[in-house]
Structures are given as structure tokens and as C-alpha cells.
Design an enzyme around this catalytic site. Structure first.
Site, PDB file in Angstrom:
ATOM      1  N   PRO A   1      40.550  35.980  30.344  1.00  0.00           N
ATOM      2  CA  PRO A   1      39.337  36.092  29.654  1.00  0.00           C
ATOM      3  C   PRO A   1      38.623  36.869  30.925  1.00  0.00           C
ATOM      4  CG  PRO A   1      38.915  34.157  31.062  1.00  0.00           C
ATOM      5  CD  PRO A   1      40.222  33.666  30.638  1.00  0.00           C
TER       6      PRO A   1
ATOM      7  N   TYR B   1      35.523  47.239  29.602  1.00  0.00           N
ATOM      8  CA  TYR B   1      35.762  48.114  28.884  1.00  0.00           C
ATOM      9  C   TYR B   1      34.671  49.487  28.800  1.00  0.00           C
ATOM     10  CZ  TYR B   1      39.197  44.291  28.228  1.00  0.00           C
ATOM     11  OH  TYR B   1      39.961  43.778  28.146  1.00  0.00           O
TER      12      TYR B   1
ATOM     13  N   ARG C   1      36.624  40.186  29.012  1.00  0.00           N
ATOM     14  CA  ARG C   1      35.798  40.429  27.993  1.00  0.00           C
ATOM     15  C   ARG C   1      34.559  39.652  28.380  1.00  0.00           C
ATOM     16  NH1 ARG C   1      35.511  44.422  23.766  1.00  0.00           N
ATOM     17  NH2 ARG C   1      37.486  43.670  23.853  1.00  0.00           N
TER      18      ARG C   1
ATOM     19  N   CYS D   1      30.754  67.668  23.174  1.00  0.00           N
ATOM     20  CA  CYS D   1      30.642  68.399  21.927  1.00  0.00           C
ATOM     21  C   CYS D   1      31.596  67.417  21.671  1.00  0.00           C
ATOM     22  CB  CYS D   1      31.189  69.313  23.068  1.00  0.00           C
ATOM     23  SG  CYS D   1      30.042  70.527  24.389  1.00  0.00           S
TER      24      CYS D   1
ATOM     25  N   TYR E   1      36.616  52.397  18.821  1.00  0.00           N
ATOM     26  CA  TYR E   1      37.351  51.252  18.009  1.00  0.00           C
ATOM     27  C   TYR E   1      36.491  51.071  16.524  1.00  0.00           C
ATOM     28  CZ  TYR E   1      39.118  50.013  22.475  1.00  0.00           C
ATOM     29  OH  TYR E   1      40.326  49.394  23.407  1.00  0.00           O
TER      30      TYR E   1
ATOM     31  N   ARG F   1      34.035  53.531  23.534  1.00  0.00           N
ATOM     32  CA  ARG F   1      34.593  52.146  21.969  1.00  0.00           C
ATOM     33  C   ARG F   1      33.882  52.550  20.975  1.00  0.00           C
ATOM     34  NH1 ARG F   1      32.623  47.396  22.276  1.00  0.00           N
ATOM     35  NH2 ARG F   1      34.412  46.939  21.827  1.00  0.00           N
TER      36      ARG F   1
END
Length: 469
Positions: free
Chosen positions: A313, A420, A315, A390, A363, A359
Site C-alpha cells: 500500500p 502522487y 496511496r 498556460c 487521469y 493527476r
């Protein structure tokens, strides 16, 4: 009650209180005092004044508690089967010397995937024998350093790596413990880029090749085979994929036991967390019990002993412990035409963005937000929190309801950013990566220093030396 904005996604409800901090999303140390957000007893305004914004804030007690809980619940679940459990903290989620020390103090092992992560672990004084070394393209130099340091396990990802590692270990008179990363073919229910066990991708070796590869390892005196490894993906909410991967690997394991011991099975990590009120991850204790039941049932069916188990593990330990603080700048209302007329979306721009959290762009990840510097009884308004880069896709929070009086100078807090975010951060538009700060018992301290413009210029070979701006 404010009516829903037609531009809001279906999962986003209008909050009864746009100041509320949901315990499912925020770290355990998050609360409001006199209307202001504080984490582990440290006020948002104090953090912003001392460290600037953006700043990543990590609730140390929360991260430690989550790590300890995972060790406990998996140990209990598999201990009832007579199996031992190794919990590897997945350093790729977020790794610093301080965090590595927290994990070692709590009895965890550590998963690294590069020479940089390995160097951080060693700088923390982490026992190399408790480190697992991942990666689909480990260089000869990385393998040499790992073997020389006495790394606990190297996870083999290809036939070429097997040959290279065997040579490196022979040259050093070492006997290196190895696992094989198996591409189980399990299609985890997650984003395409987060699924890591599908057939047509870069990780692992196919199931059908494993018996031959294990035979090669067992014939090599410089290598010791300790088991199979599976990692099906990340941000997974159910145990179905883990269970199917376990079944496929245990089927292979039954055949391997005919030729020698297979003491361990590594089932990887990827346990999901809540980023918004629409996310409903399973409690980690339930996941542990269900995985133990699956392994026990499959071993019984196959007539083989229950192996020792490893999990990885990352996250689920560090993600919910993190909060990013920003300062609000420009605000603009954009009228958008819909099938039933028009509606207004409010763009709230902050002083960070995709350089500190890519992220959402990578994703389509969803996040939540709250005003951190004050409470407000203004009616909620639909906002999109935008970064300062930008790129039109530079969005920090795609959709959220904030008090309608959000204004420049407010501090804005985005929860669940411990994993992350810093590890994927960049210097896009020549913006320095923010500092990482740990908070505990009313005090704060730097884990990772932030970067200044002067830091960026020092790396530019043609820049003249200058005083920091």
C-alpha cells in the site's frame, strides 16, 4: 437550499454546509477553529505565512495511524491462517527521508522503483534487507548498487533482467533473493493508465512463462526464488480483481511447489481512497478479511499450504493524510449555454496547478476543496478551481460547490493530495515545486524544501549567477 447548477456533474450534490470537512476525505487532524482550517492543531494561515503557497501539508499522526492499521488488520486476517504478512510502503506515492523513517519505526518494509528512491531510503537509515526493488527497466548500475547494499528482494520484470542480475550477483559473490512480477491478465476496475496487469503493457512476465523462468532461477546459485508478485493497478475499490489475481497466481504456485519451496506471495497494493463525496472505498479491514478468505479458500481447493503474504500500500497510507493549500487569485464567471438555457460556472484561479498536481490532467482525477482561511454563510456556487499554467486543461478541482463569496486572497485547501502529487510534480512554466510540511501536535516542520526561481536558474548552464529574487 441552493438549486443544483446544471453544469455540475451528476455525482456532485449541493452541500448543506459548504464549510464542512467530511471525515471520509480529510485527514483525521483536520478541523475548524474560529472558522479557520487547522490540521493537527496548526492553522492554515500560519502554514501559508511561514511556508508560502502552494504548500503540501501532511498530517503525520494520520499517516502513521493508517500505516499501523494496515499492518494490524492484514496481520490479523492472515495470521489466523498461520501466515505472516510483510507490508511494504509503496514509496512512489510519496517518499522522503522523514516518511521512510516513519514507516521503518512502524515496522513496515519499503518498496522502491529507482536509484533515487533507493538513495532516499538509505539516507533514512532504512534497513536494505527490508526493501523491495521494483522497475521494468532497472539499469546495471541500479542492480549493482542494490546487490552491494544487500537489498532484501529484487522483483524481476523480464528475462533480460534475470540474466543481468544473475551476472551481477555472481560477480559479487552474492545470493540475491528475487520475486517474479507476473502479468496475471486481470483487468482491474480503474483508469486505463492505472491498470498494470493487462496483457498488452510494459510490466511483468506472462503467466505461461513462469514455470520455465522459475526453473532457470532455481538452477542459478547466485539467485534465490522467494515467490511471485502481482500488481493489478491503483485506486481500486473492490476486492474482485485482487481475488482473481490471487487465484491465478496460486494455480501457478501449485505447480511450482513440485520443484521447490515458494514461501511468499505478493499481492501488491492499489487500495483506493476517497477524493470526493462520491467515492466509497471499502474499509481496509474488510479488504484484508476478504483477501484472506480468498487465499485460504483457493489454497484449500488446490491442496497447498497458505504462503506468507506481502502487500504494497502507498496511496491508502499517505494520500488521505495530505492537504494542499493555495491562495485564490483571479475569479471570473463564465456563462455556458445548455440544452435548457444557460448557466454560470465560476472559475477560481489559484497560485498552483498542474505543476503540483497533474493527476486531473493525467487521469481525469476528481478532487474536493474548501475555503481554508474562514467560514462563510454565503449560498454555495458551482466553481472550477483552475491553475495558473498556460494550459486550458490546467484544472485542480473540476467541480465543487464553494461559498459564493469566495474572493481573492482566500486560502483554498484541497484534501487527499498526499499521494502522487509531489511525486508527479514538475517545473512547468518554470514554477518551483512546493515544499512538503509535516504537522503534528500543533507544530510544523519541513519534510522537503520548496524550490525557488533561483533554484531553477542554478540548474540552467547559461544563466549568470544572481541573487535570489
Amino acid at each position: 437550499m441552493t438549486a443544483p447548477n446544471p453544469l455540475a456533474p451528476a455525482w456532485l450534490a449541493v452541500p448543506r454546509d459548504a464549510n464542512e470537512l467530511s471525515p471520509a476525505i480529510w485527514p483525521s487532524g483536520a478541523s475548524r477553529r474560529d472558522g479557520e482550517l487547522e490540521v493537527a492543531g496548526v492553522r492554515a494561515s500560519e502554514l501559508a505565512e511561514r511556508y508560502g503557497t502552494p504548500v503540501y501539508v501532511v498530517d503525520e499522526a494520520d499517516a502513521r495511524a493508517r500505516a499501523a492499521e494496515i499492518v494490524r488488520v492484514f496481520g490479523d486476517a492472515f495470521g489466523a491462517l498461520g501466515a505472516r504478512v510483510k507490508v511494504y510502503y509503496a514509496g512512489k506515492a510519496f517518499l522522503s527521508v522523514g516518511v521512510a523513517r516513519w514507516m521503518q519505526e512502524l515496522g513496515l518494509h519499503l518498496d522502491v522503483a529507482s536509484d533515487g528512491e533507493f538513495a532516499v531510503a538509505l539516507a533514512a537509515g532504512f534497513d536494505p534487507g527490508r526493501i523491495g526493488y521494483h522497475g521494468n527497466n532497472k539499469s546495471t548500475r541500479e542492480l549493482e548498487a542494490a546487490v552491494e547494499a544487500g537489498v532484501g528482494t529484487i522483483i524481476l520484470d523480464s528475462r533480460m533482467e534475470l540474466e543481468n542480475l544473475a551476472r551481477v550477483a555472481r560477480e559479487r559473490g552474492a545470493r540475491q533473493r528475487v520475486r517474479i512480477r507476473v502479468n496475471s491478465g486481470v483487468h482491474a476496475s480503474t483508469h486505463e493508465f492505472l491498470a498494470t496487469a493487462r496483457e498488452d503493457q510494459k510490466f511483468g512476465l506472462p503467466v505461461q512463462d513462469i514455470p520455465e523462468i522459475v526453473e532457470t532461477i532455481r538452477a542459478e546459485p547466485a539467485l534465490e526464488f522467494v515467490g511471485l508478485h502481482s500488481h493489478i493497478g491503483s485506486q481500486i475499490f473492490d476486492t474482485g480483481g485482487f481475488g482473481e489475481a490471487a487465484r491465478r497466481l496460486l494455480e501457478v504456485q501449485r505447480g511450482l511447489l513440485e520443484g521447490g519451496p515458494v514461501p511468499e506471495l505478493n499481492l501488491g497494493g492499489g487500495f483506493g481512497i476517497a477524493y470526493t463525496g462520491a467515492d466509497d472505498p471499502r474499509p481496509i479491514a474488510e479488504i484484508a478479511r476478504e483477501m484472506a478468505d480468498i487465499v485460504a479458500g483457493e489454497c484449500s481447493r488446490l491442496g497447498i499450504p497458505v504462503p506468507d503474504i506481502a502487500i504494497e500500500p502507498g496511496r491508502s497510507i499517505i494520500g488521505p493524510a495530505g492537504v494542499t493549500l493555495y491562495e485564490v487569485g483571479t475569479i471570473k464567471d463564465v456563462r455556458v449555454e445548455t440544452e435548457n438555457g444557460s448557466a454560470v460556472r465560476r472559475y477560481v484561479s489559484v497560485d498552483g496547478g498542474m505543476s503540483d498536481n497533474p493527476r486531473p490532467e493525467l487521469y481525469g482525477a476528481e478532487y474536493s476543496a474548501r475555503i481554508a482561511s474562514r467560514e462563510s454563510d454565503a449560498e454555495p456556487a458551482l466553481v472550477r478551481v483552475a491553475g495558473k499554467h498556460c494550459e486550458s486543461g490546467d484544472i485542480v478541482v473540476n467541480a465543487e460547490y464553494l461559498p459564493g463569496d469566495v474572493r481573492p486572497g482566500d486560502l483554498l485547501a484541497v484534501p487527499a493530495t498526499g499521494a502522487y502529487c509531489w511525486s508527479l510534480a514538475s517545473n512547468y512554466n518554470h514554477i518551483g515545486r512546493p515544499p512538503v510540511v509535516a504537522v503534528k501536535n500543533g507544530a510544523s516542520r519541513i519534510l522537503v524544501h520548496g524550490e525557488t526561481v533561483a533554484d531553477l536558474l542554478r540548474r540552467d548552464a547559461d544563466a549568470r549567477p544572481q541573487e535570489a529574487p
